[in-house]
Write an enzyme that holds these catalytic residues in place. Structure first.
Site, PDB file in Angstrom:
ATOM      1  CE  LYS A 568      -1.728  -1.659   3.917  1.00 20.72           C
ATOM      2  NZ  LYS A 568      -3.183  -1.563   4.008  1.00 20.72           N
ATOM      3  CE  LYS A 574      -2.118   4.135   3.130  1.00 18.31           C
ATOM      4  NZ  LYS A 574      -3.460   3.546   2.948  1.00 18.31           N
TER       5      LYS A 574
HETATM    6  C1  26W Z   1      -5.183  16.387  -2.016  1.00 22.18           C
HETATM    7  C2  26W Z   1      -4.237  15.250  -1.956  1.00 22.18           C
HETATM    8  C3  26W Z   1      -4.953  13.965  -1.736  1.00 22.18           C
HETATM    9  C4  26W Z   1      -4.918  13.012  -2.723  1.00 22.18           C
HETATM   10  C5  26W Z   1      -5.589  11.814  -2.534  1.00 22.18           C
HETATM   11  C6  26W Z   1      -5.649  13.746  -0.585  1.00 22.18           C
HETATM   12  C7  26W Z   1      -6.319  12.579  -0.397  1.00 22.18           C
HETATM   13  C8  26W Z   1      -6.299  11.609  -1.373  1.00 22.18           C
HETATM   14  C9  26W Z   1      -7.084  10.347  -1.199  1.00 22.18           C
HETATM   15  C10 26W Z   1      -8.308  10.614  -0.357  1.00 22.18           C
HETATM   16  C11 26W Z   1      -6.267   9.253  -0.677  1.00 22.18           C
HETATM   17  C12 26W Z   1      -6.922   7.912  -0.839  1.00 22.18           C
HETATM   18  O1  26W Z   1      -6.669   7.231  -1.804  1.00 22.18           O
HETATM   19  N1  26W Z   1      -7.744   7.495   0.129  1.00 22.18           N
HETATM   20  C13 26W Z   1      -8.125   6.099   0.210  1.00 22.18           C
HETATM   21  O2  26W Z   1      -9.337   5.852  -0.467  1.00 22.18           O
HETATM   22  C14 26W Z   1      -9.617   4.468  -0.494  1.00 22.18           C
HETATM   23  C15 26W Z   1     -10.856   4.271  -1.331  1.00 22.18           C
HETATM   24  O3  26W Z   1     -11.980   4.743  -0.670  1.00 22.18           O
HETATM   25  C16 26W Z   1      -9.770   3.919   0.906  1.00 22.18           C
HETATM   26  O4  26W Z   1      -9.934   2.533   0.824  1.00 22.18           O
HETATM   27  C17 26W Z   1      -8.535   4.231   1.749  1.00 22.18           C
HETATM   28  O5  26W Z   1      -8.738   3.858   3.083  1.00 22.18           O
HETATM   29  C18 26W Z   1      -8.224   5.709   1.665  1.00 22.18           C
HETATM   30  O6  26W Z   1      -6.996   5.996   2.317  1.00 22.18           O
END
Ligand code: 26W
Length: 836
Positions: A568, A574
């Site tokens: 991951k 994590k």
């Molecule tokens: C603004 C920068 C940024 C980019 C990506 C902030 C946050 C993100 C995402 C929210 C990160 C992400 O991939 N989150 C994951 O989403 C998955 C699908 O729902 C979940 O299974 C994970 O727990 C979660 O960390």
């Protein structure tokens, strides 16, 4: 002259489009493959590259997708059905070749055809680059969702960006991560179809002004803009053996002719041509941060570019089918926002409806709030997007005006509900005041949406109690949960052919479409003969995993060891670090001659660190340093091996999930929104060691406590503990952890790299460690011991493995999408027209 202007004088007869269906049998496929390979691509016997046979096969399959694709589009038009648009800055698609074969139902035919021609399928398959247009969970979830929508025949279209460079490639040099650009389009992409005829113009900059129309009505318009063209590229999304092909439309930025030449005078011709670049930069590269926003202007440009182009595209379609009457628009359209990244769609839809279609505010707001739905994917405060008001002002002045107006109207609603509660108005304002005023994108998404959902039961609860508490109080009915899922096509049928064949034989073969059928495996866990077959398949899959590790890490993984895997993104929450501390603990025991550590194990860790995230990069370095010490010590490597797999990505998970015995899901409780890797491992018969976090909780509920290795503090306990956290007391009272810290602090894993691990050591010992690593060490160590002892009991372990697969049906993304449709989208399935 532009190639997509309507200049043609010819009027094609219907016969032009009246084609016989393409053959789906071995001979027909072989003949097409030969023709594309030799004639279209011009290869002969001297060609040694695996790329061209891959490309020839891709064209063979693309032809077959194409004919079904058109029929799906026509069926959607004729049904005049409601549609959903999945707006996402990320779609982590991985490879398309095997997936197209599986879903078209020609896997055996293609393999036979290639075999007859002396072409090795596996070589050709690995010639395909992953489409890595996403960071991790959120992007891969979008890809799984598209597969499920097509399989359920729901009229859902994905909208995203066609990044020239996807997620960076990770190299490991002296144990450290190096990033290399991923120029995935270099050799062309046979899966995309350019559609220049649907190009859109996207405005940036300029200013907002008012004017009066012929009827004397006042309007706003956005003028003096610098426009960029959005050119769509369509990717076919095949449903599982159902003739449906949905569309993923990715936008690519291009300069307008006037962008460069109109702006500048004749004296600065080279500068003006160079300005072309700045337009095309918008879709140059995917931002590789997951879980921390970085506030770069180019990123806001990307977000608006996606929102504006996609909404204009939907408007164009609406007008083509219904004219300029928008009264039925909200009944026929829904936009699902994948996190806040496309949340600027809320004010942008308002702008297009008011300024371009001349609806008044109330009409436009009614449409917006009946069509937008928002999914949250994270509770981490550092991941919540905020954009400086100043940036909005420069880049999107008219959009900012609309945000202000939304906010003013919203705050008066709050004032009416809670008279005099200034503090609440300040808390809930879309604009965060302070040194540099910011737009809160999550709040903008909530105000503008009729549905707000989290991605696992715990996560959705925590949203209501924490982050969005005020909002839940105001609009409790908006909030709902949609526990994530993954597609059983890619994550079982495609990546695990051994298990697929066994399932086809042992249970209802319709399991691929309805994963609940896996429940029928449960009684077979008690059947010794069945378990032996299960064991043999797992062994083959472990061999494939070991081959990959041997080729990429130069470490041997013996097949009778327990394969313990954590892959991951690298992030402190994590807790890859907790895993490594346990590895060091095993090392200390083995070194001391205490080899009664349960089954010998191979620990595999993989994942990318955001390029600016120093602590995550240090965790990679530590992993590699520990691996080096452990693997080089013959005394130890009899019981323990450690490897870090470089450049973890979708196509690597396709090998790891089937070959894993123990799945590591060890995040600090309350921090991982859901996790989806946990589901892929479970489906493929791995047993989970995990905390009560995200979807782990639901995994444990499904499989039963006795088939899950639970450890660690709960989310509630974690919050309670923060105030009085004393890691040094914990360490001093835990001989095992004390010994591990002792080795780390003595520089045992960085002998010639003095001090480099200090930040990690200080982090663990800090009373402010947000991830409470020391607090969970002891219960983790015990759970690991139990897992290793259980593994020794082959029958017990195999039973657990079978039961994990048997009870994984709930985690099919078909179930998740079914719930999105029942509760949020309300779409009717549409079957494509029959072939003529
Ligand atoms: C603004 C920068 C940024 C980019 C990506 C902030 C946050 C993100 C995402 C929210 C990160 C992400 O991939 N989150 C994951 O989403 C998955 C699908 O729902 C979940 O299974 C994970 O727990 C979660 O960390």
């Amino acid at each position: 002259m532009s190639p997509f202007k309507d200049l043609s004088q010819s009027t094609p007869k219907a016969a032009l489009f009246n084609l016989a269906p393409l053959p789906m049998d071995t001979d027909g496929i072989a003949a097409d493959f030969q023709r594309y390979y030799a004639h279209t691509l011009g290869r002969d016997r001297d060609c040694k590259s695996a790329y061209y046979p891959y490309k020839a096969l891709a064209i063979v399959l693309r032809d077959r997708l194409m004919e079904r694709w058109k029929r799906t589009r026509q069926a959607h038009d004729e049904a005049n059905c409601k549609r959903t648009y999945y707006l996402s800055l990320e779609f982590l698609m991985g490879r398309s070749l095997s997936n197209a074969m599986l879903n078209l139902g020609v896997t055996d035919e293609v393999r036979q055809a290639l075999y007859d021609l002396g072409v090795v399928y596996e070589e050709l398959e690995s010639a395909e680059m992953d489409a890595g247009l996403g960071n991790g969970g959120l992007g891969r979830l979008a890809a799984c969702f598209l597969d499920s929508c097509a399989t359920l025949q729901l009229p859902v279209k994905g909208y995203g960006l066609r990044y020239e460079y996807g997620m960076f490639r990770q190299l490991i040099d002296d144990g450290r991560q190096l990033e290399e650009p991923d120029h995935w389009l270099r050799d062309g992409n046979p899966w995309e179809l350019e559609r220049p005829e649907y190009t859109q113009r996207i405005p940036f900059g300029g200013r907002s002004e008012m004017y009066t129309d012929d009827a004397g009505r006042m309007h706003h318009r956005w003028v003096d803009t610098h426009d960029v063209l959005a050119v769509p590229y369509d990717i076919p999304i095949p449903g599982y053996r159902n003739q449906t092909i949905n569309t993923l439309r990715l936008w690519s930025a291009a300069a307008t002719d006037e962008f460069d030449l109109g702006e500048f005078n004749a004296g600065s011709y080279p500068e003006s041509v160079a300005a072309k670049n700045s337009a095309e930069h918008i879709t140059m590269v995917l931002y590789p941060n997951d879980a921390s926003e970085n506030g770069k202007e180019l990123r806001l440009r990307q977000q608006f570019f996606l929102a504006c182009a996609s909404l204009k595209d939907v408007m164009r379609e609406w007008i083509r089918l219904h004219g300029r009457d928008f009264s039925g628009f909200a009944d026929k359209n829904c936009f699902q926002l994948n996190d806040t990244h496309p949340a600027v769609s809320v004010p942008e839809l308002m702008r297009q409806l008011m300024d371009e279609q001349r609806l008044d505010w109330d009409e436009a707001w009614a449409i917006t709030t009946k069509t937008m739905a928002y999914t949250n994917h994270t509770l981490l405060p550092e991941a919540l997007e905020r954009w400086p008001v100043r940036l909005f002002e420069q880049l999107l002045p008219r959009v900012l005006e609309i945000i202000y107006e939304i906010n003013a109207r919203f705050l008066s609603e709050v004032a009416a509900r809670w008279p005099g509660d200034q503090e609440r108005q300040r808390r809930m304002s879309l604009i965060e005041e302070g040194g540099e005023p910011q737009v809160r994108m999550a709040y903008l998404a909530i105000v503008g949406s009729f549905s707000v959902n989290g991605v696992a039961a715990l996560h959705s609860e925590l949203l209501k109690q924490g982050l969005f508490r005020d909002w839940y109080e105001l609009w409790p009915g908006k909030f709902n949960n949609k526990t994530n899922g993954v597609t059983p096509r890619r994550w079982l049928a495609m990546c695990n052919p051994g298990l697929r064949d066994l399932l086809d034989e042992a249970i209802d073969p319709r399991w691929v479409n309805d994963l609940k059928h896996l429940e029928a495996l449960a009684p077979k866990a008690d059947d010794a003969e069945f378990r032996a077959r299960w064991d043999a398949i797992k062994r083959d899959n472990k061999q494939r995993l070991a081959d990959l590790v041997s080729a990429t890490c130069r470490v041997d993984f013996p097949l009778d060891f327990m394969f313990d895997v954590q892959v991951k993104r690298i992030h402190e929450y994590k807790r890859q670090l907790l895993n490594i501390l346990h590895v060091i603990h095993l090392y200390t025991r083995i070194k001391r001659g205490d080899t009664d550590v349960g089954a010998p194990r191979c620990v595999l860790i993989g994942g990318k660190a955001a390029p600016g995230y120093e602590m995550a990069k240090l965790i990679i370095k530590l992993t590699n340093n520990v691996a080096k010490v452990v693997n080089a010590d013959p005394e130890v490597s009899e019981f323990l091996r450690v490897a870090f797999v470089p450049d973890y990505r979708v196509s690597i998970m396709e090998v790891l999930a089937p070959g894993t015995d123990l799945s590591e899901q060890v995040s600090t409780a309350g921090k991982e929104a859901s996790g989806t890797g946990n589901m892929k491992f479970m489906m493929n018969g791995a047993v989970t060691i995990g905390t009560l976090d995200g979807a782990n909780i639901e995994i444990r509920e499904q499989v039963g406590d006795e088939n899950f290795f639970l450890f660690g503090h709960t989310a509630e306990e974690v919050e309670e503990m923060r105030r009085r956290y004393d890691p040094n007391a914990i360490i001093n009272n835990d001989p095992a952890l004390l010994e591990v810290m002792g080795l780390l602090e003595a520089g045992h894993f960085n002998q010639f790299e003095g001090g480099i691990l200090d930040p990690i050591i200080q982090g663990i010992r800090s009373p402010h460690d947000p991830w409470l690593t020391a607090a969970d060490f002891d219960s983790y160590r015990r759970a690991q011991l139990l897992a290793a002892e259980t593994y020794h009991d082959r029958d017990r372990w195999l039973r657990m493995s079978v039961l994990n697969t048997a009870h994984s049906g709930y985690f099919s993304s078909d179930r998740t999408i079914g719930e999105y449709n029942d509760d949020i989208w309300h779409l009717d399935p549409v079957a494509p027209l029959p072939a003529s």
